[in-house]
Design an enzyme around this catalytic site. Structure first.
Site, PDB file in Angstrom:
ATOM      1  CD  GLU A 162      -3.216  -1.085   0.547  1.00 54.10           C
ATOM      2  OE1 GLU A 162      -3.754   0.023   0.548  1.00 54.10           O
ATOM      3  OE2 GLU A 162      -3.736  -2.086   0.017  1.00 54.10           O
ATOM      4  CG  HIS A 230      -3.285   2.528   4.780  1.00 54.11           C
ATOM      5  ND1 HIS A 230      -4.112   3.329   4.035  1.00 54.11           N
ATOM      6  CD2 HIS A 230      -3.061   1.413   4.039  1.00 54.11           C
ATOM      7  CE1 HIS A 230      -4.385   2.723   2.874  1.00 54.11           C
ATOM      8  NE2 HIS A 230      -3.754   1.561   2.867  1.00 54.11           N
ATOM      9  CB  CYS A 347      -4.658   9.790   3.106  1.00 57.26           C
ATOM     10  SG  CYS A 347      -4.974   8.874   4.604  1.00 57.26           S
TER      11      CYS A 347
HETATM   12  O1  SUG Z   1      -7.818   2.895   0.603  1.00 60.55           O
HETATM   13  N1  SUG Z   1     -10.570   4.999   0.954  1.00 60.55           N
HETATM   14  C1  SUG Z   1      -9.141   4.843   0.957  1.00 60.55           C
HETATM   15  C2  SUG Z   1      -8.489   5.766   1.947  1.00 60.55           C
HETATM   16  C3  SUG Z   1      -7.010   5.743   1.813  1.00 60.55           C
HETATM   17  C4  SUG Z   1      -6.342   6.485   2.924  1.00 60.55           C
HETATM   18  N2  SUG Z   1      -4.955   6.508   2.716  1.00 60.55           N
HETATM   19  C5  SUG Z   1      -4.035   6.447   3.701  1.00 60.55           C
HETATM   20  N3  SUG Z   1      -4.349   6.076   4.938  1.00 60.55           N
HETATM   21  N4  SUG Z   1      -2.835   6.700   3.408  1.00 60.55           N
HETATM   22  C6  SUG Z   1      -8.762   3.387   1.232  1.00 60.55           C
HETATM   23  O2  SUG Z   1      -9.389   2.756   2.090  1.00 60.55           O
HETATM   24  C7  SUG Z   1     -12.818   4.641   0.077  1.00 60.55           C
HETATM   25  C8  SUG Z   1     -13.468   4.657  -1.270  1.00 60.55           C
HETATM   26  C9  SUG Z   1     -14.868   4.179  -1.273  1.00 60.55           C
HETATM   27  O3  SUG Z   1     -15.271   3.484  -0.354  1.00 60.55           O
HETATM   28  O4  SUG Z   1     -15.569   4.507  -2.242  1.00 60.55           O
HETATM   29  C10 SUG Z   1     -11.321   4.469  -0.017  1.00 60.55           C
HETATM   30  O5  SUG Z   1     -10.844   3.863  -0.940  1.00 60.55           O
END
Ligand code: SUG
Length: 416
Positions: A162, A230, A347
């Site tokens: 990730e 994460h 993020c």
């Molecule tokens: O991968 N949310 C992302 C958020 C990513 C956050 N990034 C870090 N922590 N670096 C994920 O979970 C939600 C999209 C949706 O549900 O439509 C989403 O993908």
């Protein structure tokens, strides 16, 4: 020009929506089905970039990926009528969270003295698994000079990676050789452990890191179970400082000792669960902050506004400032539209330590470019999207045209 940290924020794409696709991401699940506001979302993201630029930080950006990704539906032998989850996956604007775009090891840490980048395969979540080819293409344009940058293939799909969200770097200052910390999870809990240890190890080997300055740390399964999908939801590092929750790692004392052994000047600010519970840390996104060094040498923590709205967290932050430690300023930014999908200030950015002069200048922000981006967003980004609209051909035309207008305004025809 000395090496500096550049934050490359993802410009929030015109298809930003709440489809509830990420199991284990509590905010995304809680907002599933709600109407999103892509224009407001992208303007919030741009305001954060302007905010950080005004602090004297070097700011870059990455463009949203082309959506809907009809190639993904085709590969699934699906059409928009087949399945709403697959349709939403093809439309996802999730590339906005550029902390998941890649893992980056700056030149001072690598064997060949170049900055190494490995795009994250993001295989755990279908809607994210198809990001990497376009991400890699964009990174190759932004960091094109082979004298300064080395690009790798993503880790093989048997091991989830990730990217920078599970990678931290500690050093005396950005331009010096650092200690790279890879945080991985073990499966077995209620939610997926998205970062596999073998993916982290593959990336570290590929980047030519010194094994003596590389640590692999296991994330606490309790943190994953509580919604820290994460590591950057429970820990953040900048230069000599690690700011983390007491329950971030499975063996915290061992991890801290290993860090201190390799970087004696390390300052570890561990937030006790008794003051901020894991629950409060995750719901407020206290740690999904940008910990940055300002031009005067002091450090600031750029937190989501939610952190100040949680009383336990806000009390902790007041104490942190009063303690006279390395973090001198708490600066809230409003990125609520992204937060509702589980993406805070940290993020939204990919950190690259390099000389800004060797980056493709079209990816670096200045005031005039920020105005241009703002105009395009205001003119072309949809005001709202309800999840039921995903798949509509009328909306697809709007989303495609919006991105192409941005590509043209930024003179990036390679990405059209
Ligand atoms: O991968 N949310 C992302 C958020 C990513 C956050 N990034 C870090 N922590 N670096 C994920 O979970 C939600 C999209 C949706 O549900 O439509 C989403 O993908």
């Amino acid at each position: 020009m000395p090496l500096v940290e550049i934050n490359f924020d993802g410009i929030i794409g015109p298809s930003h929506n709440y489809a509830g696709l990420s199991l284990g991401n509590r905010a995304a699940t809680a907002h599933a089905g709600q109407v999103s506001h892509p224009r407001e979302a992208a303007l919030q993201g741009l305001a954060k970039m302007r905010h950080n630029m005004a602090l004297g930080l070097t700011q870059g950006f990455l463009l949203p990926l082309p959506r809907p990704n009809l190639g993904f539906l085709e590969a699934m032998n699906a059409s928009t009528a087949t399945d709403p989850a697959l349709t939403a996956a093809a439309w996802s604007a999730s590339s906005m969270w550029t902390a998941n775009a890649a893992t980056v090891s700056p030149a001072p840490d690598t064997q060949d003295g170049r900055c190494h980048l490995t795009p994250a395969n993001l295989i755990t979540m279908p809607h994210r698994s198809h990001e990497w080819p376009e991400t890699a293409r964009q990174l190759a344009v932004a960091f094109a000079d082979p004298a300064h940058f080395a690009h790798h293939s993503p880790a093989p799909p048997c091991f989830g990676d990730e990217g920078a969200a599970n990678h931290m770097r500690m050093c005396a200052n950005h331009g010096e050789a650092g200690l790279e910390l890879f945080v991985y999870g073990r499966s077995g809990g209620p939610f997926p452990a998205r970062q596999h240890e073998q993916a982290s190890r593959a990336v570290a080997r590929g980047h030519g890191l010194d094994p003596g300055r590389t640590l692999f740390i296991e994330q606490n399964p309790e943190a994953i179970a509580a919604g820290a999908f994460h590591n950057d939801v429970v820990a953040v590092a900048n230069e000599r400082v690690l700011f983390c929750h007491e329950q971030a790692f499975v063996e915290p004392e061992e991890a801290y000792a290993a860090i201190r052994k390799r970087l004696p000047e390390a300052e570890i600010i561990e937030v006790p669960a008794a003051q901020v519970s894991l629950e409060d840390a995750i719901s407020s996104y206290l740690f999904n902050a940008q910990l940055v060094t300002l031009p005067d040498g002091s450090m600031a923590l750029i937190v989501p506004t939610d952190a100040r709205e949680n009383s336990a967290v806000s009390r902790y932050l007041d104490g942190l400032i009063a303690s006279n430690g390395p973090i001198r300023n708490i600066l809230p930014v409003d990125v609520r539209q992204s937060m509702a999908n589980g993406g805070g200030p940290a993020c939204l950015r990919l950190r690259v330590v390099t000389d800004p002069a060797v980056v493709d200048q079209r990816f670096l922000l200045d005031a005039a470019k920020a105005d241009r981006i703002g105009q395009i967003i205001s003119q072309y980004w949809p005001e709202t999207i309800a999840p039921a609209e995903l798949g509509s051909s009328a909306l697809a035309s709007v989303v495609v045209a919006a991105r192409l207008a941005l590509v043209a305004a930024l003179d990036l025809p390679e990405l059209a």
